[in-house]
Design an enzyme around this catalytic site. Structure first.
Site, PDB file in Angstrom:
ATOM      1  N   ASP A  90      -6.306 -10.351   6.662  1.00 31.80           N
ATOM      2  CA  ASP A  90      -6.739  -9.372   5.631  1.00 31.80           C
ATOM      3  C   ASP A  90      -7.442 -10.531   4.754  1.00 31.80           C
ATOM      4  O   ASP A  90      -7.483 -11.847   5.146  1.00 31.80           O
ATOM      5  CB  ASP A  90      -5.756  -9.053   4.342  1.00 31.80           C
ATOM      6  CG  ASP A  90      -6.349  -8.082   3.679  1.00 31.80           C
ATOM      7  OD1 ASP A  90      -5.562  -7.504   2.599  1.00 31.80           O
ATOM      8  OD2 ASP A  90      -7.344  -7.558   3.571  1.00 31.80           O
ATOM      9  N   SER A  91      -8.631 -10.079   3.994  1.00 32.13           N
ATOM     10  CA  SER A  91      -9.596 -10.962   3.376  1.00 32.13           C
ATOM     11  C   SER A  91      -8.834 -11.702   1.836  1.00 32.13           C
ATOM     12  O   SER A  91      -9.625 -12.917   1.615  1.00 32.13           O
ATOM     13  CB  SER A  91     -10.708 -10.274   2.875  1.00 32.13           C
ATOM     14  OG  SER A  91     -10.019  -8.967   1.994  1.00 32.13           O
ATOM     15  N   GLY A  92      -7.857 -11.241   1.473  1.00 32.07           N
ATOM     16  CA  GLY A  92      -7.185 -12.321   0.412  1.00 32.07           C
ATOM     17  C   GLY A  92      -7.558 -11.243  -0.920  1.00 32.07           C
ATOM     18  O   GLY A  92      -6.891 -11.853  -2.107  1.00 32.07           O
ATOM     19  N   PHE A 141      -6.941  -8.449  -1.935  1.00 29.15           N
ATOM     20  CA  PHE A 141      -5.775  -7.595  -2.597  1.00 29.15           C
ATOM     21  C   PHE A 141      -4.666  -8.466  -2.894  1.00 29.15           C
ATOM     22  O   PHE A 141      -3.778  -8.137  -4.019  1.00 29.15           O
ATOM     23  CB  PHE A 141      -5.363  -6.913  -1.270  1.00 29.15           C
ATOM     24  CG  PHE A 141      -4.294  -6.081  -1.524  1.00 29.15           C
ATOM     25  CD1 PHE A 141      -2.624  -6.276  -1.116  1.00 29.15           C
ATOM     26  CD2 PHE A 141      -4.386  -4.684  -2.114  1.00 29.15           C
ATOM     27  CE1 PHE A 141      -1.690  -5.537  -1.696  1.00 29.15           C
ATOM     28  CE2 PHE A 141      -3.140  -3.724  -2.462  1.00 29.15           C
ATOM     29  CZ  PHE A 141      -1.897  -4.143  -2.081  1.00 29.15           C
ATOM     30  N   ASP A 150     -12.608  -7.076  -0.447  1.00 38.20           N
ATOM     31  CA  ASP A 150     -12.993  -5.913  -1.175  1.00 38.20           C
ATOM     32  C   ASP A 150     -11.977  -5.998  -2.656  1.00 38.20           C
ATOM     33  O   ASP A 150     -11.238  -6.836  -2.712  1.00 38.20           O
ATOM     34  CB  ASP A 150     -12.553  -4.853  -0.193  1.00 38.20           C
ATOM     35  CG  ASP A 150     -10.891  -4.871  -0.051  1.00 38.20           C
ATOM     36  OD1 ASP A 150     -10.533  -5.847   0.096  1.00 38.20           O
ATOM     37  OD2 ASP A 150     -10.518  -3.788   0.178  1.00 38.20           O
ATOM     38  N   GLN A 182     -13.079   2.289   0.072  1.00 30.47           N
ATOM     39  CA  GLN A 182     -12.235   2.289  -1.397  1.00 30.47           C
ATOM     40  C   GLN A 182     -12.629   3.794  -1.903  1.00 30.47           C
ATOM     41  O   GLN A 182     -12.980   4.701  -1.115  1.00 30.47           O
ATOM     42  CB  GLN A 182     -12.649   1.301  -2.282  1.00 30.47           C
ATOM     43  CG  GLN A 182     -12.132  -0.090  -1.971  1.00 30.47           C
ATOM     44  CD  GLN A 182     -10.869  -0.263  -1.661  1.00 30.47           C
ATOM     45  OE1 GLN A 182     -10.018   0.618  -2.216  1.00 30.47           O
ATOM     46  NE2 GLN A 182     -10.188  -1.301  -0.904  1.00 30.47           N
ATOM     47  N   GLY A 232      -7.060   0.813  -0.631  1.00 27.40           N
ATOM     48  CA  GLY A 232      -7.016   1.515  -2.015  1.00 27.40           C
ATOM     49  C   GLY A 232      -5.864   2.303  -1.898  1.00 27.40           C
ATOM     50  O   GLY A 232      -5.507   3.492  -2.797  1.00 27.40           O
ATOM     51  N   ASP A 267      -0.036  -1.413   8.848  1.00 34.09           N
ATOM     52  CA  ASP A 267       0.859  -2.679   8.753  1.00 34.09           C
ATOM     53  C   ASP A 267       1.886  -2.406   7.712  1.00 34.09           C
ATOM     54  O   ASP A 267       1.567  -1.520   6.814  1.00 34.09           O
ATOM     55  CB  ASP A 267      -0.351  -3.923   8.420  1.00 34.09           C
ATOM     56  CG  ASP A 267      -0.537  -3.354   6.842  1.00 34.09           C
ATOM     57  OD1 ASP A 267      -1.570  -3.075   6.563  1.00 34.09           O
ATOM     58  OD2 ASP A 267       0.122  -4.094   6.144  1.00 34.09           O
ATOM     59  N   CYS A 287      20.015   2.999  19.656  1.00 32.77           N
ATOM     60  CA  CYS A 287      18.958   1.839  19.681  1.00 32.77           C
ATOM     61  C   CYS A 287      19.237   1.038  20.882  1.00 32.77           C
ATOM     62  O   CYS A 287      20.643   0.500  21.125  1.00 32.77           O
ATOM     63  CB  CYS A 287      18.666   1.021  18.714  1.00 32.77           C
ATOM     64  SG  CYS A 287      17.686  -0.090  18.593  1.00 32.77           S
ATOM     65  N   CYS A 298      17.776  -2.287  21.428  1.00 34.03           N
ATOM     66  CA  CYS A 298      17.485  -3.584  21.274  1.00 34.03           C
ATOM     67  C   CYS A 298      18.602  -4.440  21.226  1.00 34.03           C
ATOM     68  O   CYS A 298      19.807  -4.137  21.286  1.00 34.03           O
ATOM     69  CB  CYS A 298      16.793  -3.565  19.773  1.00 34.03           C
ATOM     70  SG  CYS A 298      17.839  -3.821  18.433  1.00 34.03           S
ATOM     71  N   CYS A 314      21.446  -4.281  18.666  1.00 34.42           N
ATOM     72  CA  CYS A 314      22.024  -3.305  18.884  1.00 34.42           C
ATOM     73  C   CYS A 314      23.257  -3.164  19.896  1.00 34.42           C
ATOM     74  O   CYS A 314      24.233  -2.674  20.089  1.00 34.42           O
ATOM     75  CB  CYS A 314      21.490  -1.776  18.716  1.00 34.42           C
ATOM     76  SG  CYS A 314      20.739  -1.373  17.004  1.00 34.42           S
ATOM     77  N   HIS A 317      16.055  -5.901  14.769  1.00 28.93           N
ATOM     78  CA  HIS A 317      16.059  -4.414  15.042  1.00 28.93           C
ATOM     79  C   HIS A 317      14.980  -3.553  14.343  1.00 28.93           C
ATOM     80  O   HIS A 317      14.465  -2.711  14.843  1.00 28.93           O
ATOM     81  CB  HIS A 317      17.433  -4.183  14.505  1.00 28.93           C
ATOM     82  CG  HIS A 317      17.610  -2.588  14.285  1.00 28.93           C
ATOM     83  ND1 HIS A 317      17.817  -1.515  15.487  1.00 28.93           N
ATOM     84  CD2 HIS A 317      17.423  -1.765  13.286  1.00 28.93           C
ATOM     85  CE1 HIS A 317      17.861  -0.557  14.837  1.00 28.93           C
ATOM     86  NE2 HIS A 317      17.542  -0.496  13.846  1.00 28.93           N
TER      87      HIS A 317
HETATM   88  C1  LIG Z   1      -0.688 -10.192   5.960  1.00 33.17           C
HETATM   89  C2  LIG Z   1      -1.144  -8.758   5.360  1.00 33.17           C
HETATM   90  C3  LIG Z   1      -0.442  -8.350   4.341  1.00 33.17           C
HETATM   91  C4  LIG Z   1      -0.959  -6.940   3.834  1.00 33.17           C
HETATM   92  C5  LIG Z   1      -2.224  -6.331   4.213  1.00 33.17           C
HETATM   93  C6  LIG Z   1      -2.744  -5.204   3.578  1.00 33.17           C
HETATM   94  C7  LIG Z   1      -2.837  -5.333   1.867  1.00 33.17           C
HETATM   95  C8  LIG Z   1      -3.801  -4.231   1.342  1.00 33.17           C
HETATM   96  C9  LIG Z   1      -2.859  -3.024   0.942  1.00 33.17           C
HETATM   97  N1  LIG Z   1      -1.475  -2.962   0.993  1.00 33.17           N
HETATM   98  C10 LIG Z   1      -1.067  -1.818   0.519  1.00 33.17           C
HETATM   99  N2  LIG Z   1      -2.175  -1.405   0.178  1.00 33.17           N
HETATM  100  C11 LIG Z   1      -3.308  -2.026   0.496  1.00 33.17           C
HETATM  101  C12 LIG Z   1      -4.818  -1.719   0.180  1.00 33.17           C
HETATM  102  C13 LIG Z   1      -5.577  -2.925   0.642  1.00 33.17           C
HETATM  103  C14 LIG Z   1      -6.860  -2.606   0.398  1.00 33.17           C
HETATM  104  O1  LIG Z   1      -7.552  -1.865  -0.398  1.00 33.17           O
HETATM  105  N3  LIG Z   1      -7.585  -3.765   0.708  1.00 33.17           N
HETATM  106  C15 LIG Z   1      -7.278  -4.751   1.549  1.00 33.17           C
HETATM  107  N4  LIG Z   1      -7.919  -6.101   1.730  1.00 33.17           N
HETATM  108  N5  LIG Z   1      -5.778  -4.897   1.567  1.00 33.17           N
HETATM  109  C16 LIG Z   1      -5.025  -4.091   1.310  1.00 33.17           C
HETATM  110  C17 LIG Z   1      -2.998  -7.131   5.177  1.00 33.17           C
HETATM  111  C18 LIG Z   1      -2.367  -8.255   5.836  1.00 33.17           C
END
Ligand SMILES: Cc1ccc(CCc2c3nc[nH]c3cc3c(=O)[nH]c(N)nc23)cc1
Length: 372
Positions: free
Chosen positions: A93-95, A97, A147, A190, A217, A267, A305, A307, A310, A336
């Site tokens: 992810d880009s950081g 958030f 973003d 978004q 978002g 994720d 399960c 695994c 379990c 698990h």
């Molecule tokens: C390692 C890692 C952890 C978490 C994430 C996702 C984190 C995450 C969001 N989590 C809940 N809602 C989220 C919305 C956004 C979003 O709008 N933009 C970005 N860049 N990340 C989000 C990505 C990678």
């Protein structure tokens, strides 16, 4: 092309799709759940164990790895794959958030965001260019654009200004990206919970021809039904020949509902985080193992399960480990929970293949105790 999405089948009963994402580090079968490994490790799991439970791609985090140990160090180590000994696909992810949700945010400007580290309070600045520089150094196969994820709730004008800045930031990410041929940059849609703003963001983000797109978002505290509603008017307008990633979503019901609404990638920190606190996701609902009622329960965590956890240990033993503060406790329940979600996605893929996903949803919800 850094990645190639192969659409295999569209479900007859819903918007669900079966697909494959071909990346430089291997193939990802979709729909897929991606374990979160924020600080270059899926907490309490070895890469060997992740392979055993058939994890196909893991996530790591620009914000965290920039702060510690530093993206330049990871680059010197040969990149994230080498550093953490994971030779399958990685997404970062880009950081943005994380700055909004973790760091002590100082201010947002057109240039970027100024924040204080959650580790030592030191002052830092993240911009689209800086985020892409970090992600290029880490070397993940899929990298997310920088973003702004608007908070929930947020007023229309704020959301509109924010989505338009996210579009301008995406252009800057694309211009700063050094390795488009081997790292796939995904744009992030978004627009908060506003249908017209979601469509505006979608049109702006999709105007950049990228290898994949995320719905951002969401999963920010809104009711699940509102999240489902946003998906219903967003995913049908996304390209069919590109992967769609719903960020931050991972409880079992949301995974199934998200797949039905055309999402390919998910994720969530959920399974690992609640696993470390002793909550197991089982086929008959949640088991909070520290509960006294399990003290002399010699059944496995989840009787349905197969695994390692379990097949090898009883609830009584795992409860004992938690009460005794043993590290093995977190490892066994995390193992698990990840197996449970990865297996759920495997069953969902099978159900799509056999055109019976809505039937699968009903069976799962009855067993798991969800209301439809
Ligand atoms: C390692 C890692 C952890 C978490 C994430 C996702 C984190 C995450 C969001 N989590 C809940 N809602 C989220 C919305 C956004 C979003 O709008 N933009 C970005 N860049 N990340 C989000 C990505 C990678």
């Amino acid at each position: 092309m850094a990645i190639k999405y192969e659409l295999i089948k569209v479900c007859k009963q819903s918007g669900a799709r079966l697909g494959k994402i071909h990346t430089p580090h291997g193939v990802i079968e979709t729909p897929i759940f991606m374990p979160v490994g924020t600080q270059a490790t899926v907490k309490a799991m070895t890469p060997e164990e992740l392979k055993k439970i058939e994890a196909q791609i893991i996530l790591s985090n620009t914000y965290h790895l920039y702060l510690r140990p530093g993206h330049k160090l990871v680059e010197k180590a040969g990149g994230l794959h080498k550093f953490m000994n994971w030779d399958k696909p990685i997404l970062t992810d880009s950081g943005g958030f994380q700055v909004f949700s973790l760091g002590d945010l100082r201010k947002i400007s057109e240039e970027g965001v100024e924040f204080r580290s959650h580790i030592d309070g030191s002052k830092h600045f993240l911009s689209p260019e800086k985020a892409i520089e970090i992600e290029n150094s880490l070397g993940a196969d899929i990298i997310m654009a920088f973003d702004e994820c608007a908070p929930y709730p947020a007023d229309r004008q704020y959301v509109k200004n924010s989505l338009e800045r996210t579009t301008r930031w995406l252009k800057r990410c694309i211009d700063a990206h050094k390795y488009p041929e081997r790292q796939a940059l995904f744009g992030i849609i978004q627009g908060g919970m506003y249908k017209d703003l979601r469509h505006q963001s979608l049109n702006e983000i999709l105007s950049f021809d990228l290898p994949g797109y995320a719905v951002g978002g969401l999963s920010v505290g809104e009711p699940k039904d509102l999240m489902y509603e946003v998906l219903e008017y967003t995913t049908p307008l996304m390209p069919k020949d590109k992967p769609r990633y719903l960020m931050g979503v991972g409880s079992p019901d949301c995974l199934i509902e998200g797949v039905i609404r055309g999402i390919d990638m998910f994720d969530c920190v959920h399974p690992t985080r609640i696993g470390r606190n002793g909550t197991a996701m089982t086929s008959i609902g949640r088991v909070v193992i520290k509960n006294a009622k399990y003290a002399e329960d010699f059944m496995p965590l989840d009787p349905n399960c197969d695994c390692y956890t379990c097949k090898s240990y009883s609830r009584a033993y795992i409860r004992h480990l938690f009460k005794a503060g043993e590290i093995l406790a977190s490892r066994l329940v995390t193992y698990h929970n990840l197996h449970f979600l990865l297996n759920l996605m495997k069953e969902i893929r099978q159900a799509i293949m056999e055109d019976r996903l809505l039937d699968y949803r009903r069976e799962f919800f009855q067993k798991y105790g969800y209301t439809l």
